[in-house]
Design an enzyme around this catalytic site. Structure first.
Site, short mmCIF file in Angstrom:
data_model
loop_
_atom_site.label_atom_id
_atom_site.label_comp_id
_atom_site.label_asym_id
_atom_site.label_seq_id
_atom_site.Cartn_x
_atom_site.Cartn_y
_atom_site.Cartn_z
N GLN A 100 9.30 -6.93 -25.91
CA GLN A 100 9.81 -5.72 -26.55
C GLN A 100 10.91 -5.04 -25.73
OE1 GLN A 100 6.68 -3.15 -27.91
NE2 GLN A 100 8.06 -1.47 -28.40
N TYR A 109 1.14 -13.86 -22.17
CA TYR A 109 2.01 -12.79 -22.64
C TYR A 109 3.48 -13.20 -22.56
CZ TYR A 109 -2.06 -9.64 -22.21
OH TYR A 109 -3.29 -9.03 -22.32
N SER A 131 -12.78 -10.98 -21.19
CA SER A 131 -12.13 -10.11 -22.15
C SER A 131 -12.61 -10.45 -23.55
CB SER A 131 -10.61 -10.26 -22.07
OG SER A 131 -9.97 -9.45 -23.06
N GLN A 139 -12.90 -6.77 -20.47
CA GLN A 139 -11.70 -6.10 -20.99
C GLN A 139 -11.76 -6.09 -22.52
OE1 GLN A 139 -6.88 -6.58 -21.03
NE2 GLN A 139 -7.90 -6.71 -19.05
N SER A 145 -5.63 -1.21 -25.32
CA SER A 145 -5.34 -0.49 -26.57
C SER A 145 -6.06 0.85 -26.66
CB SER A 145 -5.69 -1.36 -27.78
OG SER A 145 -5.08 -0.88 -28.96
N ALA A 169 -4.72 2.80 -29.54
CA ALA A 169 -4.65 2.07 -30.82
C ALA A 169 -3.22 1.62 -31.10
CB ALA A 169 -5.20 2.92 -31.96
#
Length: 333
Positions: free
Chosen positions: A27, A54, A151, A177, A206, A209
């Site tokens: 991003q 990632y 996780s 996680q 998150s 959210a």
């Protein structure tokens, strides 16, 4: 910045951790990513979370570059293994081969000789659990990994891993996680009670959210340009569950509660997560340094019982609590 222990271990982590799931290598550009890491260090964040998958391994490499030159003992780096990082049949999962090879690759990208917390990114139904745990244990004994975690595992999966470790004398899982926030509370029924009994800490992802709990998404309006909801590399797909008008309207109703407490909605949302004493750290993401500075102010904020009750009155009807919603099984593609 305030600090907590990772579960009942001696490892101390910052209440707010900096993560680069859908930002670094995807991003935002490298320069912006470096600026955000610098901002995190500036506000006292010492805990950094990433994963080999990632941005197709680029996120680890960018984090490694950003942390290069900083005294290694002054920060904690967490990463993960499971999802595919190559085209080969063994470039995925939790086999001994993939765990060991992935650890070595992560160490190279992160430019370090050890990982503070190495996490099984999902549960692997195709590999014997003891094989997975022995591979992690070997890495701990070699000094390449300090602690191991998981996780998005269910309580049953975590309990089985702890039982096997105790039976055969392997290093124990010390953390989980999960996704956890005001709207998504699926760990509260089973995972948190187990973690409290066994001494595990939650490393929450998150907590906002995916940005919905910042209040920037408005009912009946398109997502802001450049926001996570417009990121077609993964962010948009994940956040879509929260973008109904009912959810967004209720989130807007939280704004006056935050104002009455003298904090932003973002800070209220992070403080809500940290109110759970089983949470060791809450992972934030950011595309701009000012977001890091704003989020860090949630550390140390205390919420009283009346405020917590008012939050529940507003979001209660849309909260997901079903522990069956935890991503229980992950089959390797």
């Amino acid at each position: 910045m305030e600090f907590r222990h990772l579960g009942t271990t001696g490892l101390v982590v910052s209440e707010i951790a900096y993560g680069n799931w859908v930002t670094h290598g995807s991003q935002v550009e490298a320069d912006a990513a470096h600026a955000c890491v610098a901002a995190a260090i500036d506000v006292g964040i010492t805990t950094f979370d990433t994963a080999d998958v990632y941005a197709g391994t680029r996120a680890e490499a960018i984090l490694g570059d950003a942390l290069s030159g900083i005294r290694r003992e002054s920060y904690e780096v967490f990463t993960k293994v499971f999802w595919p990082t190559g085209e080969g049949r063994n470039d995925r999962g939790l086999s001994r081969k993939h765990i060991i090879e992935s650890c070595h690759a992560s160490l190279r990208r992160l430019k370090t000789d050890h990982i503070d917390l190495y996490q099984a990114h999902r549960y692997d139904i195709e590999t014997p659990l003891e094989e997975t745990l022995r591979a992690f244990d070997d890495l701990v004994r070699q000094g390449k990994v300090m602690y191991i975690g998981v996780s998005e595992w269910t309580a049953e999966q975590i309990a089985n891993a702890l039982r096997i470790a105790d039976e055969v004398g392997l290093d124990r899982i010390v953390s989980n996680q999960p996704q956890y926030n005001m709207l998504w509370r699926v760990i509260e029924a089973d995972v948190v009670p187990l973690a409290e009994r066994e001494g595990l800490g939650q490393v929450v992802f998150s907590p906002l959210a995916q940005g919905v709990l910042t209040g920037k998404y408005k009912p009946g309006e398109p997502p802001p340009a450049g926001s996570r909801a417009t990121d077609q590399h993964g962010g948009a797909a994940f956040i879509s569950r929260w973008l109904s008008d009912d959810v967004l309207t209720r989130v807007q109703q939280l704004e006056p509660l935050a104002a009455s407490a003298g904090i932003s909605l973002t800070q209220l949302s992070l403080a809500w997560v940290l109110h759970n004493t089983n949470v060791s750290t809450a992972i934030i993401g950011a595309s701009r340094p000012e977001q890091v500075h704003d989020n860090a102010k949630a550390s140390g904020v205390k919420l009283d019982a009346d405020l917590l009750a008012q939050i529940d009155d507003i979001v209660g009807p849309i909260v997901e609590r079903d522990p069956g919603k935890i991503q229980q099984l992950a089959k390797r593609p």
